[in-house]
Design a protein around this motif. Structure first.
Motif, PDB file in Angstrom:
ATOM      1  N   UNK A  84       0.831  -1.205   0.000  1.00  0.00           N
ATOM      2  CA  UNK A  84       0.000   0.000   0.000  1.00  0.00           C
ATOM      3  C   UNK A  84       0.870   1.263   0.000  1.00  0.00           C
ATOM      4  N   UNK A  85       1.848   1.316   0.907  1.00  0.00           N
ATOM      5  CA  UNK A  85       2.716   2.497   0.964  1.00  0.00           C
ATOM      6  C   UNK A  85       3.485   2.664  -0.340  1.00  0.00           C
ATOM      7  N   UNK A  86       3.904   1.560  -0.888  1.00  0.00           N
ATOM      8  CA  UNK A  86       4.675   1.630  -2.124  1.00  0.00           C
ATOM      9  C   UNK A  86       3.840   2.250  -3.252  1.00  0.00           C
ATOM     10  N   UNK A  87       2.555   1.907  -3.307  1.00  0.00           N
ATOM     11  CA  UNK A  87       1.688   2.519  -4.331  1.00  0.00           C
ATOM     12  C   UNK A  87       1.555   4.023  -4.063  1.00  0.00           C
ATOM     13  N   UNK A  88       1.269   4.383  -2.808  1.00  0.00           N
ATOM     14  CA  UNK A  88       1.051   5.800  -2.476  1.00  0.00           C
ATOM     15  C   UNK A  88       2.315   6.637  -2.663  1.00  0.00           C
ATOM     16  N   UNK A  89       3.471   6.021  -2.474  1.00  0.00           N
ATOM     17  CA  UNK A  89       4.723   6.775  -2.523  1.00  0.00           C
ATOM     18  C   UNK A  89       5.379   6.785  -3.899  1.00  0.00           C
ATOM     19  N   UNK A  90       4.754   6.096  -4.866  1.00  0.00           N
ATOM     20  CA  UNK A  90       5.297   6.126  -6.235  1.00  0.00           C
ATOM     21  C   UNK A  90       4.281   6.624  -7.267  1.00  0.00           C
ATOM     22  N   UNK A  91       2.998   6.688  -6.890  1.00  0.00           N
ATOM     23  CA  UNK A  91       1.970   7.041  -7.880  1.00  0.00           C
ATOM     24  C   UNK A  91       1.669   8.534  -7.838  1.00  0.00           C
ATOM     25  N   UNK A  92       1.747   9.223  -8.991  1.00  0.00           N
ATOM     26  CA  UNK A  92       1.415  10.651  -9.012  1.00  0.00           C
ATOM     27  C   UNK A  92      -0.006  10.889  -8.502  1.00  0.00           C
ATOM     28  N   UNK A  93      -0.128  11.859  -7.637  1.00  0.00           N
ATOM     29  CA  UNK A  93      -1.422  12.175  -7.033  1.00  0.00           C
ATOM     30  C   UNK A  93      -2.489  12.408  -8.104  1.00  0.00           C
ATOM     31  N   UNK A  94      -2.095  13.056  -9.184  1.00  0.00           N
ATOM     32  CA  UNK A  94      -3.047  13.426 -10.224  1.00  0.00           C
ATOM     33  C   UNK A  94      -3.581  12.200 -10.976  1.00  0.00           C
ATOM     34  N   UNK A  95      -2.848  11.097 -10.925  1.00  0.00           N
ATOM     35  CA  UNK A  95      -3.253   9.897 -11.665  1.00  0.00           C
ATOM     36  C   UNK A  95      -3.953   8.852 -10.807  1.00  0.00           C
ATOM     37  N   UNK A  96      -3.683   8.910  -9.505  1.00  0.00           N
ATOM     38  CA  UNK A  96      -4.244   7.867  -8.641  1.00  0.00           C
ATOM     39  C   UNK A  96      -5.574   8.315  -8.055  1.00  0.00           C
ATOM     40  N   UNK A  97      -6.630   7.675  -8.496  1.00  0.00           N
ATOM     41  CA  UNK A  97      -7.948   7.984  -7.956  1.00  0.00           C
ATOM     42  C   UNK A  97      -8.070   7.430  -6.540  1.00  0.00           C
ATOM     43  N   UNK A  98      -7.627   6.192  -6.371  1.00  0.00           N
ATOM     44  CA  UNK A  98      -7.806   5.534  -5.074  1.00  0.00           C
ATOM     45  C   UNK A  98      -7.079   4.190  -5.071  1.00  0.00           C
ATOM     46  N   UNK A  99      -6.887   3.678  -3.871  1.00  0.00           N
ATOM     47  CA  UNK A  99      -6.406   2.303  -3.704  1.00  0.00           C
ATOM     48  C   UNK A  99      -7.532   1.552  -3.012  1.00  0.00           C
ATOM     49  N   UNK A 100      -8.017   0.503  -3.657  1.00  0.00           N
ATOM     50  CA  UNK A 100      -9.103  -0.276  -3.055  1.00  0.00           C
ATOM     51  C   UNK A 100      -8.551  -1.606  -2.578  1.00  0.00           C
ATOM     52  N   UNK A 101      -8.576  -1.794  -1.261  1.00  0.00           N
ATOM     53  CA  UNK A 101      -8.137  -3.066  -0.687  1.00  0.00           C
ATOM     54  C   UNK A 101      -9.369  -3.927  -0.463  1.00  0.00           C
ATOM     55  N   UNK A 102      -9.342  -5.138  -0.970  1.00  0.00           N
ATOM     56  CA  UNK A 102     -10.474  -6.031  -0.776  1.00  0.00           C
ATOM     57  C   UNK A 102     -10.042  -7.191   0.112  1.00  0.00           C
ATOM     58  N   UNK A 103     -10.621  -7.253   1.286  1.00  0.00           N
ATOM     59  CA  UNK A 103     -10.326  -8.338   2.216  1.00  0.00           C
ATOM     60  C   UNK A 103     -11.269  -9.496   1.924  1.00  0.00           C
ATOM     61  N   UNK A 104     -10.694 -10.580   1.419  1.00  0.00           N
ATOM     62  CA  UNK A 104     -11.517 -11.733   1.052  1.00  0.00           C
ATOM     63  C   UNK A 104     -11.792 -12.606   2.284  1.00  0.00           C
ATOM     64  N   UNK A 105     -12.376 -11.988   3.301  1.00  0.00           N
ATOM     65  CA  UNK A 105     -12.832 -12.705   4.503  1.00  0.00           C
ATOM     66  C   UNK A 105     -11.678 -13.364   5.249  1.00  0.00           C
ATOM     67  N   UNK A 106     -10.632 -12.557   5.517  1.00  0.00           N
ATOM     68  CA  UNK A 106      -9.490 -13.056   6.296  1.00  0.00           C
ATOM     69  C   UNK A 106      -9.918 -13.289   7.734  1.00  0.00           C
ATOM     70  N   UNK A 107      -9.207 -14.188   8.425  1.00  0.00           N
ATOM     71  CA  UNK A 107      -9.549 -14.371   9.837  1.00  0.00           C
ATOM     72  C   UNK A 107      -8.403 -14.013  10.776  1.00  0.00           C
ATOM     73  N   UNK A 108      -7.284 -13.569  10.250  1.00  0.00           N
ATOM     74  CA  UNK A 108      -6.166 -13.219  11.140  1.00  0.00           C
ATOM     75  C   UNK A 108      -6.450 -11.888  11.842  1.00  0.00           C
ATOM     76  N   UNK A 109      -6.089 -11.861  13.112  1.00  0.00           N
ATOM     77  CA  UNK A 109      -6.448 -10.732  13.973  1.00  0.00           C
ATOM     78  C   UNK A 109      -5.906  -9.389  13.457  1.00  0.00           C
ATOM     79  N   UNK A 110      -4.656  -9.389  12.964  1.00  0.00           N
ATOM     80  CA  UNK A 110      -4.042  -8.111  12.565  1.00  0.00           C
ATOM     81  C   UNK A 110      -4.744  -7.459  11.375  1.00  0.00           C
TER      82      UNK A 110
END
Ligand SMILES: [Mn+2]
Length: 579
Positions: free
Chosen positions: A154-180
């Motif tokens: 996630x940080x790597x995308x935010x720190x390399x993608x020009x603000x003007x080009x990046x609309x958003x980063x969508x993280x999809x959690x496919x029903x993980x069960x780990x606490x973190x």
């Protein structure tokens, strides 16, 4: 490259329920509605030449990269080997067992580390008109991913993608069960700009998890990334530039290897490889063929690729929907990449790799989950797109014929609606390097001995990149194709052609053993055999016949060259199935 061939993606699939279908139908309706609403916005970017006002927003990355001390672990992508003992060593080994990635080390490497520059130096000189490029939504699906590998992505995308080009980063959690990945993740992400977290209500499998993310995307381009990646400087612009030029281009970055154990970034600025497949429908990597080098106008021009590895690519959202997005009948990851590749090419798009876009990906030590269910995906791909060539696949995987693969009616209708080209066109135009087996009736399958009942030619190379040079043995016929599949060709070769590159049975000078070499354009003399009407297999060069014999050590059986006799141990026949 074994590491790359062993390419796997994060989330796993579970069984599909009626509930999932309903959710999907609702989502698809939403997608349709959103795309109608968005047509007005989309129109602008598609018409070059019109005067336009610069967008608000910045060309700098969304987030600045915080300084990382030069001497921090792996700060510049170099290999790290921790000298551990006792409890710490145990924890590291445990993390590898759990993730097939050394996440113990990953947790000790900065989430903001820099990567060394590993692109063609010409890429640095490329200029982009940022006001013309389409915006993108980066979609990252994950299932039980480790904290640091996910956050570094996630940080790597935010720190390399020009603000003007990046609309958003969508993280999809496919029903993980780990606490973190629960509260703690939501909290961490809530502090980041442009990042959205979507949770599936049940296990969907990666295909449907990605579609869930795509359905919410607001950018013009969908950029799919895996959940343990690191983006190289300037990775995004080339992908968007290409889609701006050609809306039907589906563009992949160069996938650089990040070592699962040392986290060394092993990118290189040389010519990347392109994707292919073998007749088991296994994805393979290849060097760029000469015909494609002729087509390219410069070393940093896009490279056309017959197939994609699957995890990382960018596609116009509109074009993705036009093409029928993903085949939602696929439950797990594996095989969907070939299906999508065939579909792109056969239905009028292009699949390309951009040499200036580099993304690092951690290839796990081994697949962290079973590949069994991917078989149905391959069968769906074969049934919908391969026409009569699907038989070549079934001959080499007889068990695929009996694999339940669900209903493909809708996908065939899609193919008809889009007036897609046939597989013959694909093979001849897009992938002419792939050898198409003849598979003449009666001349392929198990090569069985008459005297030594139930024993077949068997060749088991130690690994995919060590395919040739080993001896052919005889083993109990199993009827599963794969390592017991051979084909007798009209060129008098005995081909071992389940894999790429194709290999042929040969006799090394001064020996009587059968070994496997690469096939050649014209069969060399030591690879020529005549299968006679009485079943004798005559090696032309030596004037001898192949005979089934017990090994000198007495621990098995092998085919050997012997003076020709009328013994049944010198009689051979092809059989497709055991029964
Ligand atoms: Mn992966």
């Amino acid at each position: 490259m074994w590491g790359r061939a062993a390419w796997r993606r994060c989330p796993r699939g579970l069984r599909r329920g009626r509930e999932a279908l309903l959710v999907l139908v609702a989502l698809l309706a939403l997608v349709g509605l959103l795309s109608v609403l968005r047509t007005h916005r989309g129109a602008r970017a598609a018409e070059p030449g019109l005067p336009r006002t610069p967008r608000s927003g910045r060309r700098d990355p969304v987030l600045p990269r915080p300084p990382v001390p030069e001497d921090a672990l792996g700060a510049r992508g170099e290999a790290v080997r921790l000298q551990l003992e006792g409890e710490e060593l145990k924890l590291q080994e445990e993390s590898v067992r759990l993730h097939q990635i050394n996440t113990y080390l990953s947790d000790r490497i900065s989430l903001h580390r820099r990567l060394p520059e590993r692109w063609n130096p010409l890429c640095k000189e490329k200029k982009y008109d940022y006001d013309l490029l389409p915006t993108t939504s980066v979609v990252i699906a994950f299932y039980n991913e480790a904290w640091s590998t996910l956050l570094r992505t996630v940080y790597s995308v935010l720190e390399t993608s020009p603000d003007i080009l990046l609309e958003e980063v969508i993280l999809v959690d496919d029903y993980s069960d780990r606490e973190h990945l629960k509260e703690r993740l939501a909290e961490e992400l809530s502090g980041l700009p442009k990042v959205r977290l979507i949770r599936a209500n049940k296990r969907e499998g990666l295909v449907r998890a990605r579609l869930l993310g795509a359905s919410m995307a607001k950018g013009h381009v969908l950029t799919f990334l895996d959940c343990h990646c690191e983006c190289h400087e300037g990775w995004l612009e080339p992908l968007l530039q290409r889609i701006h030029e050609e809306e039907s281009a589906v563009v992949c970055p160069v996938i650089d290897v990040i070592d699962w154990n040392t986290f060394e970034y092993m990118g290189n600025s040389g010519e990347p490889q392109i994707g292919g497949f073998d007749w088991r429908l296994v994805f393979t990597w290849h060097v760029v063929p000469p015909r494609e080098r002729v087509r390219m106008r410069s070393p940093i021009d896009v490279i056309r690729s017959p197939t994609m590895a699957g995890g990382l690519f960018a596609v116009s959202k509109k074009y993705f929907e036009y093409l029928g997005s993903y085949d939602t009948g696929m439950e797990v990851w594996g095989g969907e990449n070939l299906e999508f590749s065939f579909r792109i090419w056969q239905c009028g798009g292009t699949l390309e790799i951009h040499p200036c876009s580099h993304v690092g990906h951690v290839f796990p030590k081994q697949a962290p989950y079973s590949r069994r269910k991917a078989l149905a995906n391959s069968v769906r791909a074969a049934e919908v797109w391969m026409d009569e060539y699907k038989e070549l696949y079934y001959h080499r995987n007889p068990h695929a014929r009996v694999e339940p693969y669900g209903d493909v009616t809708e996908r065939r209708q899609l193919r008809a609606k889009l007036q897609c080209k046939d597989f013959k066109w694909f093979l001849e135009t897009v992938y002419p390097e792939l050898h198409v087996p003849e598979d003449r009736p009666g001349f392929f399958g198990m090569l069985q001995n008459k005297g030594l009942k139930g024993y077949c030619f068997d060749y088991n190379p130690p690994s995919e990149q060590d395919l040739t040079g080993h001896q052919v043995i005889l083993y109990q016929c199993h009827g599963m194709g794969q390592n017991q599949f051979f084909e007798y060709t009209s060129q008098n070769e005995i081909r071992y052609n389940t894999r790429q590159p194709e290999a042929c049975v040969a006799v090394e000078a001064e020996t009587d053993a059968l070994v496997v070499h690469l096939c050649e354009e014209r069969a060399p003399e030591d690879q020529k055999f005549i299968l006679q009407e009485d079943g004798a297999l005559f090696h032309v060069q030596s004037g001898k016949c192949i005979q089934a014999e017990r090994t000198a050590a007495g621990d098995g059986f092998v085919p050997l060259l012997r003076d020709c006799t009328s013994s049944d141990h010198q009689k051979w026949f092809f059989k497709e199935r055991v029964s």
